[in-house]
Write a protein that holds these residues in place. Structure first.
Motif, PDB file in Angstrom:
ATOM      1  N   SER A 151       0.854  -1.182   0.000  1.00 34.17           N
ATOM      2  CA  SER A 151       0.000   0.000   0.000  1.00 34.17           C
ATOM      3  C   SER A 151       0.892   1.234   0.000  1.00 34.17           C
ATOM      4  N   ALA A 152       0.290   2.388  -0.320  1.00 35.50           N
ATOM      5  CA  ALA A 152       1.059   3.638  -0.361  1.00 35.50           C
ATOM      6  C   ALA A 152       0.223   4.783   0.196  1.00 35.50           C
ATOM      7  N   GLY A 153       0.888   5.651   0.948  1.00 27.26           N
ATOM      8  CA  GLY A 153       0.310   6.883   1.454  1.00 27.26           C
ATOM      9  C   GLY A 153       1.246   8.031   1.090  1.00 27.26           C
ATOM     10  N   PHE A 154       0.831   9.257   1.335  1.00 25.98           N
ATOM     11  CA  PHE A 154       1.600  10.420   0.902  1.00 25.98           C
ATOM     12  C   PHE A 154       1.603  11.488   1.979  1.00 25.98           C
ATOM     13  N   ALA A 155       2.697  12.279   2.018  1.00 23.36           N
ATOM     14  CA  ALA A 155       2.804  13.391   2.962  1.00 23.36           C
ATOM     15  C   ALA A 155       3.530  14.553   2.293  1.00 23.36           C
ATOM     16  N   TRP A 156       3.215  15.772   2.751  1.00 21.25           N
ATOM     17  CA  TRP A 156       3.795  17.012   2.213  1.00 21.25           C
ATOM     18  C   TRP A 156       3.846  18.053   3.314  1.00 21.25           C
ATOM     19  N   SER A 157       4.844  18.936   3.250  1.00 16.57           N
ATOM     20  CA  SER A 157       4.953  20.048   4.193  1.00 16.57           C
ATOM     21  C   SER A 157       5.234  21.332   3.421  1.00 16.57           C
ATOM     22  N   ASP A 158       4.653  22.432   3.865  1.00 23.51           N
ATOM     23  CA  ASP A 158       4.915  23.706   3.196  1.00 23.51           C
ATOM     24  C   ASP A 158       6.336  24.197   3.456  1.00 23.51           C
ATOM     25  N   LYS A 159       7.084  23.531   4.322  1.00 20.13           N
ATOM     26  CA  LYS A 159       8.494  23.865   4.561  1.00 20.13           C
ATOM     27  C   LYS A 159       9.365  23.425   3.376  1.00 20.13           C
ATOM     28  N   ASN A 160       8.890  22.469   2.609  1.00 15.00           N
ATOM     29  CA  ASN A 160       9.573  21.997   1.399  1.00 15.00           C
ATOM     30  C   ASN A 160       8.487  21.787   0.334  1.00 15.00           C
ATOM     31  N   PRO A 161       7.962  22.885  -0.228  1.00 19.35           N
ATOM     32  CA  PRO A 161       6.723  22.831  -1.004  1.00 19.35           C
ATOM     33  C   PRO A 161       6.763  22.076  -2.337  1.00 19.35           C
ATOM     34  N   ASP A 162       7.939  21.805  -2.876  1.00 15.76           N
ATOM     35  CA  ASP A 162       8.021  21.081  -4.150  1.00 15.76           C
ATOM     36  C   ASP A 162       8.195  19.580  -3.963  1.00 15.76           C
ATOM     37  N   GLN A 163       8.298  19.149  -2.712  1.00 16.10           N
ATOM     38  CA  GLN A 163       8.634  17.769  -2.409  1.00 16.10           C
ATOM     39  C   GLN A 163       7.534  17.108  -1.589  1.00 16.10           C
ATOM     40  N   ALA A 164       7.287  15.848  -1.880  1.00 15.65           N
ATOM     41  CA  ALA A 164       6.380  15.030  -1.072  1.00 15.65           C
ATOM     42  C   ALA A 164       7.141  13.773  -0.678  1.00 15.65           C
ATOM     43  N   SER A 165       6.519  12.946   0.098  1.00 18.95           N
ATOM     44  CA  SER A 165       7.085  11.631   0.379  1.00 18.95           C
ATOM     45  C   SER A 165       5.978  10.593   0.224  1.00 18.95           C
ATOM     46  N   MET A 166       6.386   9.427  -0.226  1.00 21.05           N
ATOM     47  CA  MET A 166       5.462   8.299  -0.377  1.00 21.05           C
ATOM     48  C   MET A 166       5.830   7.268   0.679  1.00 21.05           C
ATOM     49  N   LEU A 167       4.863   6.937   1.524  1.00 22.42           N
ATOM     50  CA  LEU A 167       5.060   5.887   2.512  1.00 22.42           C
ATOM     51  C   LEU A 167       4.596   4.577   1.876  1.00 22.42           C
ATOM     52  N   VAL A 168       5.550   3.679   1.628  1.00 26.38           N
ATOM     53  CA  VAL A 168       5.221   2.380   1.047  1.00 26.38           C
ATOM     54  C   VAL A 168       5.235   1.363   2.178  1.00 26.38           C
ATOM     55  N   LYS A 169       4.185   0.557   2.226  1.00 29.10           N
ATOM     56  CA  LYS A 169       4.027  -0.416   3.301  1.00 29.10           C
ATOM     57  C   LYS A 169       3.738  -1.790   2.703  1.00 29.10           C
TER      58      LYS A 169
END
Length: 179
Positions: free
Chosen positions: A56-74
């Protein structure tokens, strides 16, 4: 006979829409530094066998690094006799272009256990532009490589995209609303 046909048709229509369901993307604001974050929990991608080893996959983002996200793969495997699968690589095939995701700097495999599943998860660096490419693609496949398991499947296709893909769409909408 007509009622049976209508019931079957309604069931097929609902089943075709089922992958669009799932949790909402949520926005929160840190009381520590005021950072605004958007996250959506992991949603299903593919399984090696029904109820055996699933990704499965989830996603996260922060306005501290607005061009970047992360994908949590489980990866989850049934706890009774199952094992952990350390994640080593995640690749996307976006309309024939294969992209290898890089683990988030400083992150390593996380191993969890609950009464039903043994879970392994890892964060991967994912530029927002890459997620937009997936959204605009005709077809995106995903490959999750782990110790003792290679899970492959369609992430997005024209007929039956995954719950993770639809969660990503909700995530991107929420990020856009917070930029």
């Amino acid at each position: 006979m007509k009622k049976l046909f209508l019931a079957l048709s309604a069931t097929l229509i609902l089943a075709g829409c089922a992958t669009t369901t799932g949790g909402s993307a949520r926005t929160s604001v840190s009381t520590f530094d005021g950072a605004k974050t958007v996250a959506v929990s992991p949603h299903g991608i593919a399984c090696l066998n029904v109820y055996v080893t699933c990704a499965s996959a989830g996603f996260a983002w922060s306005d501290k690094n607005p061009d970047q996200a992360s994908m949590l793969v489980k990866i989850e495997e049934i706890a009774n006799g199952g094992s952990y699968h350390a994640l080593s690589a995640v690749k996307l095939n976006i309309d024939g272009d294969i992209v290898s995701l890089k683990p988030l700097l400083g992150d390593s495999n996380k191993f969890d256990f609950n009464t039903t599943y043994k879970e392994t998860s890892r964060l991967y660096s994912t530029p927002l532009t890459l997620l937009e490419r997936v959204k605009a693609s005709t077809s995106t496949k995903i490959q999750v490589i782990a110790e003792g398991a290679i899970i492959e499947g369609d992430f997005k296709n024209s007929a039956d995209s995954t719950k993770a893909y639809h969660a990503m769409l909700r995530f991107l909408d929420e990020v856009k609303a917070n930029q």
